[in-house]
Design a protein around this motif. Structure first.
Motif: not given
Length: 183
Positions: A3-12, A22-34
């Protein structure tokens, strides 16, 4: 998948390749979601899955668009194919060519700037985009620790106390610099 990188049903989950995890990709996803940016500008694409991953996060928010510039035509085609394969075309536009010539066609202010090309170009590209960045806009530069001499001016610009940025080096994925435009 974590779940740190994806959530159920997500296009990810539909994005091929391990790089998006990667950690950078997770950071970017968090920034976009937040932050819910409307315009993410990605200049240089270290991996095709990054743009698709950003577009997936935009899709989860239900708004916004990633505009990706990749100077290499073959790589731009691979990025566009990854976006289309994941069904995320409405949330990403991939362009081939030099971003210096095409920046005027990016809609609205830039809320998140991702720099992933040659580090020696980061400062010049940031200065081109700065007039389009409002306070609160985020800059993420990938791979700066591996080649600090090649991006020393860029890092000095972001880290200088009077620069208008609050910047922080992050110790993962070859070194990432994240800065928020304060003024």
């Amino acid at each position: 998948m974590s779940n740190a990188v994806s959530s159920a049903g997500s296009p990810v989950g539909r994005i091929a390749g391990p790089s998006w995890r990667t950690a950078t990709a997770t950071l970017l996803r968090q920034l976009v979601l937040a932050a819910g940016p409307l315009t993410v500008l990605q200049i240089g694409c270290p991996d095709a899955s990054w743009t698709a991953g950003l577009a997936a996060a935009m899709s989860e928010n239900g708004r916004g668009r990633v505009v990706c510039w990749e100077p290499e035509g073959v790589r731009a085609e691979a990025v566009a194919a990854a976006v289309e394969e994941a069904g995320l075309g409405p949330y990403a536009q991939v362009r081939a060519g030099r971003p210096e010539r095409l920046l005027a066609s990016v809609p609205g202010p830039v809320d998140l700037l991702l720099l992933g090309g040659p580090p020696e170009s980061f400062l010049a590209l940031l200065k081109l985009v700065e007039p389009r960045m409002l306070p609160g806009a985020v800059v993420v530069a990938h791979g700066v620790r591996n080649v600090p001499a090649r991006c020393a001016d860029f890092l000095a610009h972001l880290r200088f106390s009077g620069s208008g940025y609050v910047s922080l080096p992050l110790p993962f994925d070859g070194g990432v610099e994240m800065a928020v435009r304060a003024a």
